[in-house]
Write a protein that holds these residues in place. Structure first.
Motif, short mmCIF file in Angstrom:
data_model
loop_
_atom_site.label_atom_id
_atom_site.label_comp_id
_atom_site.label_asym_id
_atom_site.label_seq_id
_atom_site.Cartn_x
_atom_site.Cartn_y
_atom_site.Cartn_z
N ALA A 66 31.99 26.38 36.48
CA ALA A 66 31.26 27.52 35.94
C ALA A 66 31.85 28.85 36.38
O ALA A 66 31.90 29.81 35.62
N LEU A 67 32.33 28.92 37.63
CA LEU A 67 32.93 30.17 38.11
C LEU A 67 34.19 30.49 37.31
O LEU A 67 34.37 31.62 36.85
N ASN A 68 35.04 29.52 37.12
CA ASN A 68 36.26 29.75 36.34
C ASN A 68 35.93 30.19 34.92
O ASN A 68 36.56 31.10 34.38
N GLN A 69 34.92 29.57 34.32
CA GLN A 69 34.53 29.94 32.96
C GLN A 69 34.01 31.38 32.92
O GLN A 69 34.35 32.13 32.00
N ALA A 70 33.22 31.77 33.91
CA ALA A 70 32.70 33.15 33.96
C ALA A 70 33.84 34.14 34.10
O ALA A 70 33.85 35.20 33.46
N LEU A 71 34.83 33.82 34.94
CA LEU A 71 35.98 34.71 35.12
C LEU A 71 36.76 34.84 33.82
O LEU A 71 37.17 35.94 33.44
N GLU A 72 36.99 33.74 33.14
CA GLU A 72 37.70 33.78 31.86
C GLU A 72 36.91 34.57 30.82
O GLU A 72 37.48 35.39 30.10
N ASP A 73 35.60 34.33 30.74
CA ASP A 73 34.76 35.03 29.76
C ASP A 73 34.80 36.54 29.96
O ASP A 73 34.78 37.31 28.99
N GLU A 74 34.82 36.98 31.21
CA GLU A 74 34.79 38.41 31.53
C GLU A 74 36.19 39.00 31.75
O GLU A 74 36.34 40.14 32.16
N LYS A 75 37.22 38.17 31.49
CA LYS A 75 38.62 38.61 31.58
C LYS A 75 38.99 39.13 32.96
O LYS A 75 39.69 40.13 33.11
N VAL A 76 38.50 38.44 33.99
CA VAL A 76 38.86 38.76 35.38
C VAL A 76 40.16 38.02 35.69
O VAL A 76 40.25 36.81 35.50
N SER A 77 41.18 38.75 36.13
CA SER A 77 42.45 38.13 36.48
C SER A 77 42.36 37.53 37.88
O SER A 77 41.89 38.18 38.81
N VAL A 78 42.80 36.28 38.00
CA VAL A 78 42.80 35.61 39.29
C VAL A 78 44.18 35.74 39.91
O VAL A 78 45.19 35.42 39.27
N VAL A 79 44.23 36.24 41.13
CA VAL A 79 45.47 36.40 41.88
C VAL A 79 45.43 35.39 43.01
O VAL A 79 44.57 35.47 43.89
N LEU A 80 46.33 34.41 42.98
CA LEU A 80 46.35 33.39 44.02
C LEU A 80 47.25 33.85 45.16
O LEU A 80 48.41 34.21 44.95
#
Length: 94
Positions: free
Chosen positions: A52-66
């Motif tokens: 769910a967290l990954n989906q929320a980030l994708e939906d809101e276009k939050v870029s993930v920096v590893l």
């Protein structure tokens, strides 16, 4: 003024907002909520979120920096300033 109010104000006055958190913070209930993912530009973390967290980030276009080590350094050429941070919230006004 509560800390959450300060954070909300910082986000509102920032051009870029980055949250830094390692994977142990995922899927945990916070004491207070001071923003929505739609207010966040980047999540810097050590593991790609899933579910769910990954989906929320994708939906809101939050870029993930590893990052393996969450110490981030930013250089702003226009002001010749350097900013470093370890896990916490980062609010940037360029």
């Amino acid at each position: 003024m509560e800390a959450a109010d300060v954070y909300r104000t910082m986000i509102a006055n920032s051009e870029c907002c980055m949250i830094t958190a390692d994977h142990t913070k995922f899927d945990r209930q916070a004491v207070a909520q001071f923003s929505h993912w739609s207010d966040i530009d980047y999540l810097a973390t050590d593991v790609q979120p899933d579910g769910a967290l990954n989906q929320a980030l994708e939906d809101e276009k939050v870029s993930v920096v590893l990052r393996l080590e969450l110490t981030l350094t930013f250089y702003f050429p226009s002001s010749r300033s350097i900013f470093s941070s370890t896990p916490s919230s980062i609010f940037l006004k360029a």
